[in-house]
Design a protein around this motif. Structure first.
Motif, mmCIF file in Angstrom:
data_model
loop_
_atom_site.group_PDB
_atom_site.id
_atom_site.type_symbol
_atom_site.label_atom_id
_atom_site.label_comp_id
_atom_site.label_asym_id
_atom_site.label_seq_id
_atom_site.Cartn_x
_atom_site.Cartn_y
_atom_site.Cartn_z
ATOM 1 N N ASN A 95 0.859 -1.184 0.000
ATOM 2 C CA ASN A 95 0.000 0.000 0.000
ATOM 3 C C ASN A 95 0.895 1.233 0.000
ATOM 4 O O ASN A 95 1.569 1.511 0.982
ATOM 5 C CB ASN A 95 -0.899 -0.045 1.246
ATOM 6 N N VAL A 108 -0.710 11.093 6.519
ATOM 7 C CA VAL A 108 -1.724 10.097 6.860
ATOM 8 C C VAL A 108 -1.090 8.699 6.813
ATOM 9 O O VAL A 108 -1.280 7.871 7.701
ATOM 10 C CB VAL A 108 -2.920 10.161 5.878
ATOM 11 N N ASN A 265 -1.592 -1.296 -4.067
ATOM 12 C CA ASN A 265 -2.495 -0.159 -4.067
ATOM 13 C C ASN A 265 -1.654 1.115 -4.107
ATOM 14 O O ASN A 265 -0.987 1.442 -3.137
ATOM 15 C CB ASN A 265 -3.358 -0.195 -2.790
ATOM 16 N N ARG A 267 -2.212 4.559 -3.936
ATOM 17 C CA ARG A 267 -3.448 5.220 -3.517
ATOM 18 C C ARG A 267 -3.923 6.309 -4.459
ATOM 19 O O ARG A 267 -5.117 6.455 -4.685
ATOM 20 C CB ARG A 267 -3.285 5.815 -2.125
HETATM 21 C C1 LIG Z 1 -3.566 2.292 2.611
HETATM 22 O O1 LIG Z 1 -2.902 3.204 3.428
HETATM 23 C C2 LIG Z 1 -3.642 4.380 3.706
HETATM 24 C C3 LIG Z 1 -2.767 5.292 4.458
HETATM 25 O O2 LIG Z 1 -1.816 5.672 3.571
HETATM 26 C C4 LIG Z 1 -4.875 4.045 4.460
HETATM 27 O O3 LIG Z 1 -5.639 5.216 4.708
HETATM 28 C C5 LIG Z 1 -5.693 3.082 3.636
HETATM 29 O O4 LIG Z 1 -6.811 2.669 4.374
HETATM 30 C C6 LIG Z 1 -4.839 1.875 3.291
HETATM 31 N N1 LIG Z 1 -5.624 1.056 2.380
HETATM 32 C C7 LIG Z 1 -6.004 -0.110 2.692
HETATM 33 C C8 LIG Z 1 -6.863 -0.774 1.682
HETATM 34 O O5 LIG Z 1 -5.709 -0.653 3.737
#
Ligand SMILES: *[C@@H]1O[C@H](CO)[C@@H](O)[C@H](O)[C@H]1NC(C)=O
Ligand SMILES: Cc1cc2nc3c(=O)[nH]c(=O)nc-3n(C[C@H](O)[C@H](O)[C@H](O)COP(=O)(O)OP(=O)(O)OC[C@H]3O[C@@H](n4cnc5c(N)ncnc54)[C@H](O)[C@@H]3O)c2cc1C
Length: 430
Positions: A95, A108, A265, A267
């Motif tokens: 991620n 974040v 991912n 983001r």
């Molecule tokens: C991926 O990381 C972000 C923080 O960068 C978080 O807010 C998000 O929920 C995470 N995504 C998943 C699918 O866990």
């Protein structure tokens, strides 16, 4: 913790998607003898189900311990239960954000990683990864520049082939004696049936589009993004929203070079999976704020397009993000045509909490399973337990899953980007 034996009751489940099948399966295993399931498609997995897909992410890191604990329980089942293990691939979950992400987003991320690392459940499973070098050594198959990627890698995660998992749960339901009525005539629900009594509206079943009446003591509505069509009073709590899904076709040789890559991912761009084992397709989804369709309803509700062909499109903005991602990570595929593009619809709540509760003023005759908010599939192996508990206890003891009344629905708990109305978007030329 059985409080009441409810197994003799007749149960009618509307919707054979992820929540409906999980519920039918659990109740049948628990000894319920009279379970009927309806779905508008004539096949299961239904082509309208959000979970009818090559893959879905299975991960347990949440800012909310309730979902972390439950996902860990679900992952145990994905890892060990013979019904689910063939579909689960523990490739890990990477991620990250790209260098295009804002500083705020990066902050974040930092807070998020710290909170996961502090959780003993992920002991030794989660590592911070930052910069091209670290990520290239973790996943050598990423041969693009991956500029500025940083975030974390969680080994206790992966994906499941969701369509195949649904199909096996369906077959097991049939084996256990669950009755299914499928298709537009007998399976598509047009309305609920009510009998007024003692000042409440008791739901006594449902009527199909072809006029078939189904009676039951408990009716359980599990219509995914379509729930507000049947229960408009959910409108203030649930929004039908969709996201674009796209694929590229790889040859077997190309797919072989990407075997075992983690679910990734990025983001601000999109997430993707290892190529599907049977078809060698690589799937992408840009998870921005999603798209609503208020335009087609007179009741101020955002509901899915009713037919499959209407949902066969990809917003041009999504294509742009996916192309950028391809250039960054797999430049060799950057211009490959995007295929099997469609909108995937689900039931979104403002706080991303599920709604698993009785509809008020129905004397516990009508249950709604909704608000999956895009993170329901991973619970397939255990979701039915939640419903069984509700039926036996007779009320929802988990405050987060209660009917939310008219709590306003602003924003979204964890997604990046603002939502858009579908009529305002330009479809990609594919
Ligand atoms: C991926 O990381 C972000 C923080 O960068 C978080 O807010 C998000 O929920 C995470 N995504 C998943 C699918 O866990
Ligand atoms: C793009 C995208 C990505 C996702 N990624 C993930 C992920 O990575 N991990 C994860 O855990 N979850 C993910 N999800 C969410 C997951 O797919 C849903 O949480 C899950 O499918 C919700 O189950 P459901 O039963 O509520 O709805 P669905 O699975 O959509 O099922 C609803 C069913 O109702 C039927 N139906 C609709 N109208 C009627 C009617 N009138 N009469 C009869 N039947 C009807 C449909 O045919 C369908 O079978 C994703 C969803 C999308 C769209």
């Amino acid at each position: 913790m059985a409080c009441k034996n409810t197994t003799q009751e007749s149960v009618l489940i509307l919707g054979a998607g992820c929540f409906g099948l999980a519920t039918a399966h659990q109740l049948a295993n628990a000894g319920y003898t009279d379970i009927t399931v309806l779905d508008k498609d004539d096949v299961v997995p239904s082509r309208f189900s959000a979970a009818n897909d090559l893959n879905k992410v299975i991960r347990a890191e949440y800012p909310d311990l309730l979902y972390t604990d439950l996902s860990l329980k679900a992952i145990k089942k994905w890892q060990t239960d013979p019904l689910y293990t063939p579909h689960y691939h523990e490739t890990g979950f990477l991620n990250v954000t790209s260098s295009a992400a804002t500083q705020q987003t990066k902050n974040v991320v930092e807070t998020y990683i710290s909170s996961i690392q502090a959780n003993p459940a992920f002991d030794g499973k989660v590592q911070r990864v930052s910069g091209e070098d670290q990520i290239h050594s973790l996943v050598p198959a990423f041969n693009g520049p991956i500029p500025g990627w940083s975030g974390y890698f969680n080994r206790l995660a992966g994906y499941a082939h969701s369509a195949n998992a649904l199909r096996d749960v369906y077959r097991d339901c049939v084996r256990l004696g669950v009755k299914f009525h499928l298709g537009p005539k007998d399976g598509e629900v047009k309305s609920l049936l009510f009998a007024a009594a003692r000042g409440v509206n008791i739901c006594v079943g449902a009527k199909s589009r072809g006029g078939t009446l189904y009676q039951a003591q408990k009716t359980i509505v599990a219509l995914g993004g379509n729930v507000c069509n049947l229960i408009p009073s959910l409108g203030p709590q649930v929004t039908g929203r969709c996201w674009g899904v796209a694929h590229i076709q790889l040859s077997p040789e190309e797919a072989a070079t990407l075997r075992g890559i983690p679910v990734t991912n990025v983001r601000d761009l999109a997430f993707f999976f290892e190529p599907d084992q049977a078809t060698n397709k690589l799937k992408f989804c840009h998870m921005g704020g999603g798209f609503t369709n208020y335009a087609w309803s007179q009741d101020g509700l955002s509901v899915p397009y009713p037919t499959l062909s209407e949902s066969k499109l990809l917003p041009a903005g999504d294509e742009m993000q996916i192309r950028k991602l391809l250039r960054d990570v797999f430049p060799q595929f950057a211009n490959r045509p995007l295929i099997d593009c469609h909108l995937c619809w689900f039931a979104d709540t403002a706080d991303s909490d599920y709604i698993i509760d009785y509809v008020p003023n129905t004397d516990n005759s009508l249950v709604v399973l909704s608000g999956d908010s895009g993170h329901g599939f991973k619970m397939l192996p255990i979701f039915g337990d939640f419903v069984q508990t509700l039926l036996e206890i007779g009320r929802q003891a988990e405050p987060k899953w209660q009917w939310k009344g008219s709590k306003s629905k602003v924003g979204s708990a964890w997604r990046a980007g603002a939502g858009q109305e579908l009529v305002a978007i330009v479809p990609a030329k594919l």
